[in-house]
Write a protein that holds these residues in place. Structure first.
Motif, PDB file in Angstrom:
ATOM      1  N   UNK A 105       0.826  -1.211   0.000  1.00  0.00           N
ATOM      2  CA  UNK A 105       0.000   0.000   0.000  1.00  0.00           C
ATOM      3  C   UNK A 105       0.855   1.254   0.000  1.00  0.00           C
ATOM      4  N   UNK A 106       1.923   1.236   0.772  1.00  0.00           N
ATOM      5  CA  UNK A 106       2.817   2.388   0.825  1.00  0.00           C
ATOM      6  C   UNK A 106       3.557   2.570  -0.491  1.00  0.00           C
ATOM      7  N   UNK A 107       3.992   1.471  -1.080  1.00  0.00           N
ATOM      8  CA  UNK A 107       4.688   1.537  -2.365  1.00  0.00           C
ATOM      9  C   UNK A 107       3.789   2.117  -3.449  1.00  0.00           C
ATOM     10  N   UNK A 108       2.524   1.685  -3.477  1.00  0.00           N
ATOM     11  CA  UNK A 108       1.583   2.199  -4.469  1.00  0.00           C
ATOM     12  C   UNK A 108       1.358   3.690  -4.300  1.00  0.00           C
ATOM     13  N   UNK A 109       1.165   4.107  -3.057  1.00  0.00           N
ATOM     14  CA  UNK A 109       0.921   5.523  -2.804  1.00  0.00           C
ATOM     15  C   UNK A 109       2.120   6.367  -3.220  1.00  0.00           C
ATOM     16  N   UNK A 110       3.317   5.907  -2.909  1.00  0.00           N
ATOM     17  CA  UNK A 110       4.527   6.643  -3.253  1.00  0.00           C
ATOM     18  C   UNK A 110       4.734   6.683  -4.768  1.00  0.00           C
ATOM     19  N   UNK A 111       4.443   5.570  -5.433  1.00  0.00           N
ATOM     20  CA  UNK A 111       4.593   5.536  -6.891  1.00  0.00           C
ATOM     21  C   UNK A 111       3.643   6.528  -7.558  1.00  0.00           C
ATOM     22  N   UNK A 112       2.403   6.547  -7.132  1.00  0.00           N
ATOM     23  CA  UNK A 112       1.438   7.473  -7.745  1.00  0.00           C
ATOM     24  C   UNK A 112       1.788   8.921  -7.428  1.00  0.00           C
ATOM     25  N   UNK A 113       2.302   9.155  -6.243  1.00  0.00           N
ATOM     26  CA  UNK A 113       2.710  10.523  -5.911  1.00  0.00           C
ATOM     27  C   UNK A 113       3.896  10.944  -6.772  1.00  0.00           C
ATOM     28  N   UNK A 114       4.827  10.026  -7.000  1.00  0.00           N
ATOM     29  CA  UNK A 114       5.971  10.307  -7.864  1.00  0.00           C
ATOM     30  C   UNK A 114       5.508  10.670  -9.271  1.00  0.00           C
ATOM     31  N   UNK A 115       4.528   9.933  -9.790  1.00  0.00           N
ATOM     32  CA  UNK A 115       4.039  10.177 -11.153  1.00  0.00           C
ATOM     33  C   UNK A 115       3.214  11.462 -11.234  1.00  0.00           C
ATOM     34  N   UNK A 116       2.605  11.850 -10.117  1.00  0.00           N
ATOM     35  CA  UNK A 116       1.895  13.126 -10.108  1.00  0.00           C
ATOM     36  C   UNK A 116       2.867  14.297 -10.175  1.00  0.00           C
ATOM     37  N   UNK A 117       3.939  14.184  -9.403  1.00  0.00           N
ATOM     38  CA  UNK A 117       4.919  15.268  -9.336  1.00  0.00           C
ATOM     39  C   UNK A 117       5.811  15.312 -10.572  1.00  0.00           C
ATOM     40  N   UNK A 118       6.066  14.154 -11.168  1.00  0.00           N
ATOM     41  CA  UNK A 118       6.948  14.069 -12.334  1.00  0.00           C
ATOM     42  C   UNK A 118       6.210  13.290 -13.422  1.00  0.00           C
ATOM     43  N   UNK A 119       5.442  14.008 -14.208  1.00  0.00           N
ATOM     44  CA  UNK A 119       4.510  13.372 -15.146  1.00  0.00           C
ATOM     45  C   UNK A 119       5.204  12.657 -16.292  1.00  0.00           C
ATOM     46  N   UNK A 120       6.380  13.144 -16.701  1.00  0.00           N
ATOM     47  CA  UNK A 120       7.102  12.534 -17.810  1.00  0.00           C
ATOM     48  C   UNK A 120       8.328  11.794 -17.279  1.00  0.00           C
ATOM     49  N   UNK A 121       8.677  10.697 -17.952  1.00  0.00           N
ATOM     50  CA  UNK A 121       9.871   9.954 -17.528  1.00  0.00           C
ATOM     51  C   UNK A 121      11.110  10.831 -17.628  1.00  0.00           C
ATOM     52  N   UNK A 122      11.140  11.715 -18.590  1.00  0.00           N
ATOM     53  CA  UNK A 122      12.296  12.609 -18.731  1.00  0.00           C
ATOM     54  C   UNK A 122      12.427  13.538 -17.532  1.00  0.00           C
ATOM     55  N   UNK A 123      11.309  13.854 -16.870  1.00  0.00           N
ATOM     56  CA  UNK A 123      11.365  14.690 -15.678  1.00  0.00           C
ATOM     57  C   UNK A 123      12.110  13.976 -14.550  1.00  0.00           C
ATOM     58  N   UNK A 124      11.868  12.679 -14.413  1.00  0.00           N
ATOM     59  CA  UNK A 124      12.573  11.898 -13.390  1.00  0.00           C
ATOM     60  C   UNK A 124      14.029  11.695 -13.805  1.00  0.00           C
ATOM     61  N   UNK A 125      14.239  11.447 -15.094  1.00  0.00           N
ATOM     62  CA  UNK A 125      15.607  11.267 -15.611  1.00  0.00           C
ATOM     63  C   UNK A 125      16.492  12.460 -15.276  1.00  0.00           C
ATOM     64  N   UNK A 126      15.943  13.659 -15.415  1.00  0.00           N
ATOM     65  CA  UNK A 126      16.725  14.883 -15.247  1.00  0.00           C
ATOM     66  C   UNK A 126      16.641  15.465 -13.840  1.00  0.00           C
TER      67      UNK A 126
END
Length: 266
Positions: A50-71
């Motif tokens: 449950x914690x992993x899912x919540x953190x993953x979705x929060x990460x994708x909300x804050x960084x919508x594109x993979x390039x955003x996480x890459x950089x």
């Protein structure tokens, strides 16, 4: 590679799957794209679901594109990974993984692995920074790649070991290969996923790290450990984040984890 299996051992797998499905139901796991699944595996390592899912979705909300996480600077990723195990290490690892994928493939996607043989695809994924056998297998099996490979984690490994479905001394990282070579030839990704989920739930609920509850195990007549009463503690070192996880999940819920689209089928 030669294994230590016998034909009798191999024959147990369909019956094991049938019984696990009767107890826990058939897997109804949604399919994500393989890159999302890989990133989720990294985020969720050693962390309650449950914690992993919540953190993953929060990460994708804050960084919508993979390039955003890459950089991204790792320090900027840490708030989205708050509460997961080894969050600082994972904040550094995620951009490295994405940069490696782009450098090796040219694009930030993993769909090209659909046409690759399982062993070659798994080797390619394990060549990425920090990606172990379990994460590679889960990416291939649980995503839209639909590869017939069994992902083995700490929970699912305990029943496999105690039932002598894998060699006693084999490391956790090799178990997916041992069992994968002996999956029924007619099985597809659906059956492999369902076997993983059933074994993992059995490991959490009955086949404990300490003394297993063999009396109530639906597989006890198929298990040599249960028959001989020879269960031993199986140590798979893991930090205990459960109490912390519950607290943080409550906090995330207050902030709108449901709005983030958190689902248990990722």
């Amino acid at each position: 590679m030669q294994t230590l299996f016998t034909f009798a051992t191999e024959k147990r797998l369909p019956e094991i799957l049938c019984r696990l499905q009767a107890v826990y139901g058939k897997t109804r796991r949604g399919e994500s794209d393989p890159l999302s699944q890989l990133v989720f595996c990294v985020v969720g390592e050693k962390t309650p679901g449950a914690l992993a899912l919540a953190s993953f979705h929060r990460l994708r909300q804050e960084f919508a594109r993979w390039s955003d996480i890459r950089d991204a600077d790792p320090d900027d990723l840490i708030p989205s990974l708050r509460g997961v195990a080894d969050h600082a290490r994972k904040a550094k690892l995620l951009p490295q993984i994405l940069r490696q994928i782009e450098a090796r493939h040219g694009l930030l996607e993993l769909d090209f692995l659909a046409d690759w043989p399982i062993e070659a695809a798994q080797k390619w994924l394990q060549g990425l920074p920090g990606i172990r056998a379990a994460a590679a297998a889960a990416t291939l099996s649980f995503s839209s790649l639909r590869k017939t490979i069994l992902s083995v984690d700490h929970d699912s490994a305990r029943p496999l070991r105690r039932m002598a479905l894998v060699p006693a001394g084999a490391p956790l990282s090799a178990l997916d290969r041992y069992i994968g070579e002996n999956l029924p030839f007619q099985w597809k990704a659906r059956e492999a996923r369902s076997l993983h989920d059933g074994l993992a739930r059995l490991g959490r609920n009955i086949c404990h790290q300490g003394r297993p509850d063999c009396k109530h195990c639906p597989l006890n007549d198929l298990c040599p450990t249960a028959k001989h009463g020879s269960a031993k503690v199986l140590n798979f070192p893991q930090k205990k984040y459960v109490g912390k996880a519950r607290k943080i999940v409550r906090e995330i819920s207050k902030g709108g984890a449901e709005k983030a689209g958190v689902k248990s089928d990722q």
